[in-house]
Scaffold this active site. Structure first.
Site: not given
Ligand code: GLN
Length: 542
Positions: A14, A190, A380, A384, A514, A516
């Site tokens: 880390s 070190t 994602c 849903q 995604h 991001e």
């Molecule tokens: N669990 C959900 C799926 O498999 C969402 C996956 C996620 O958020 N990356 O569709």
């Protein structure tokens, strides 16, 4: 000619090896060189895709559909070079390949061993598919002395001899702890770490010493002497207030000049760092601030949402505001009062997630955002859950659920069993393998002209990275649209939903992908810029 830089770590984990590698990549780029960054992970999982984010942090997905280490996210954010499957390897994947070859009979008659077979496979990976770049930076996961890391250290040691002279550089990242009772910075850990490295045949060229205060000249000299490194090769790596200042900070310490000098390159022009100065000044001198609630399940480990928090910071840079995070475990909404936690925030983000635990809290958060006109960004799983909320409370489908949580009468979200990938049909069964079998990587999506999301992107054709097994069920589209939830983005064939939005709301968007993962500090993702802009608007109202 491609040159290779190997980055190892010692003393403790880390220390930010990933960031250090990414920052060095950015510095070399700023001097006009092309780079590629790679990560060698010594653990036995074939990839981190099946690990809990709490164990290992975020899983970073590449365009070509690999589930990789989160350090690849740092690499992309600092260099803009898209990472690929060929940029991350694990012991698990190496062994999987070797054992498959052994079963095929490729080694017929021979004994298959760590040296040379495993080390050869590692070297092959390091050298493969480099694309003719000037520098390949290879980070070795873990710390020197780890048993599982040994074959990787052995492989890079061999490469040091096998590649032409002057084509490799070894950088070792260590920690210099300050002992308050002695009032001294200690170099012994070190020294031990480098001793360990040298005992397996690797002499570092450069030591990057993480410290919480300036390293006194005498200590620097001592480190150089005892570790057999030039004094200019002892680089102090102090903590900085924003990670985007790391390239500049390391440049001031002479890192890039020292690396180039290891390769005998003395005539390179000074790096162009203007873009990094713009980024840090936007972060350090914001014109306001907003608070975003992140309602998730892995909020205990910030690394679990690394790309997400960085993308929000990028959205802040685009709007010149500071983004404060309010981390909320979604389960608290299942017993407590949603408003109590969310009343003060300027935006609500429900990120990706898996499984039923905490899901009902996310649905409650989506409900709060929708009914109280607070900007909502569902990514994602967050999309849903927003659709389930809309189905239950806007379309009157009371039992709306997801088959991810078990059998349901109203599978508004259901398992994807087939989809198209580059003109080929991909099929999945409910009881198949879990590793590497989601809908992964970049897929095109078509946005509805005139929708909010098309306006945000300034386009109706996009490509974004995916990682999901379930999907909003298009069988419910008509009912949901009649209730006011617009399906504003789908796969180009129209079969899979990609984006939903509420035209009646100031900012309510759910995306199946995604975004991001593609945001950069110097190129903030439009959805994050727009979401933060909406949060700024909202902050003016409260
Ligand atoms: N669990 C959900 C799926 O498999 C969402 C996956 C996620 O958020 N990356 O569709």
């Amino acid at each position: 000619m491609t040159r290779y830089i190997f980055i190892t770590g010692g003393v403790v984990s880390s220390l930010g090896k990933g960031l250090a590698s990414a920052a060095l990549g950015a510095l070399l780029q700023a001097r006009g060189f092309s780079v590629r960054l790679r990560k060698l992970d010594p653990y036995l999982n074939v990839d981190p895709g099946t690990m809990s984010p709490i164990q290992h942090g975020e899983v970073f997905v590449t365009d070509d559909g690999a589930e990789t280490d989160l350090d690849l996210g740092h690499y992309e954010r600092f260099t803009g070079v898209p990472a690929a499957r060929s940029d991350n390897i694990t012991t698990g994947r190496i062994y999987q390949e070797i054992i498959a070859r052994e079963r095929r009979g490729d080694y017929l008659g021979g004994t298959v061993q760590v040296i040379p077979h495993v080390t050869d496979a590692i070297k092959e990976f390091v050298l493969s598919d480099a694309g003719g770049v000037d520098f390949v930076l290879c980070e070795i996961g873990g710390t020197v002395g780890d048993i599982e890391g040994l074959p990787f250290f052995e492989a890079i040691r061999q490469l040091g001899n096998e590649l032409p002279r002057g084509q490799t550089c070894f950088i070792h990242l260590t920690l210099l702890p300050f002992i308050p009772s002695a009032g001294e910075m200690k170099t012994k850990p070190t020294q031990h770490s480098v001793k360990e490295l040298r005992s397996i045949g690797i002499q570092p060229d450069i030591l990057m010493c993480r410290a919480d205060r300036a390293i006194p000249k005498d200590e620097r000299r001592k480190i150089a002497l005892f570790c057999n490194v030039r004094e200019t090769g002892v680089i102090q790596a102090l903590d900085v207030d924003t990670i985007y200042d790391v390239p500049h900070a390391y440049h001031l310490e002479g890192l890039d000049a020292e690396v180039l000098s290891v390769f005998g390159i003395e005539d390179s022009p000074e790096p162009r760092l203007a873009q990094w100065h713009n980024i840090t000044s936007a972060i350090r001198e914001p014109e306001g601030d907003v608070t975003i609630a992140i309602v998730g399940k892995y909020t205990g480990l910030k690394d679990a949402y690394k790309s997400l928090t960085e993308a929000l910071v990028h959205g802040g840079i685009a709007n010149r505001v500071r983004v404060n995070f309010e981390w909320l475990e979604s389960e608290i909404f299942e017993t407590g009062d949603t408003a109590y936690y969310l009343e003060e925030v300027n935006g609500i983000l429900v990120p990706g997630g898996f499984g039923e635990r905490g899901a009902h809290g996310k649905i409650a958060a989506a409900n709060f955002a929708r009914t109280r006109n607070v900007p909502y960004f569902g990514i994602c799983f967050g999309m849903q859950m927003a659709v389930i909320e809309a189905a239950r409370n806007m379309a009157g489908i009371e039992n709306a659920g997801s088959t991810e949580f078990g059998p349901t009468d109203e599978p508004v979200v259901g398992l994807m069993t087939e989809w198209m990938k580059e003109n080929e049909l991909v099929q999945r069964k409910a009881n198949g393998d879990l590793g590497g079998t989601m809908r992964l990587g970049a897929y095109d999506a078509a946005l509805k002209a005139g929708s909010k999301v098309a306006e945000i992107y300034g386009s109706t054709a996009i490509s974004e990275r995916h990682r999901h097994r379930y999907e909003v069920n298009m069988g419910y589209r008509e009912k949901l649209e009649a209730a006011g939830l617009l399906f504003s983005g789908t796969s180009p064939d129209g079969l899979l939903p990609e984006v939903v939005e509420l035209p009646s709301h100031p900012w309510y968007i759910g995306v199946q992908y995604h975004p991001e993962l593609k945001s950069k500090p110097f190129d903030p993702h439009p959805l994050f810029s727009s979401f933060i802009a909406a949060a700024v608007e909202q902050s003016r109202l409260v």
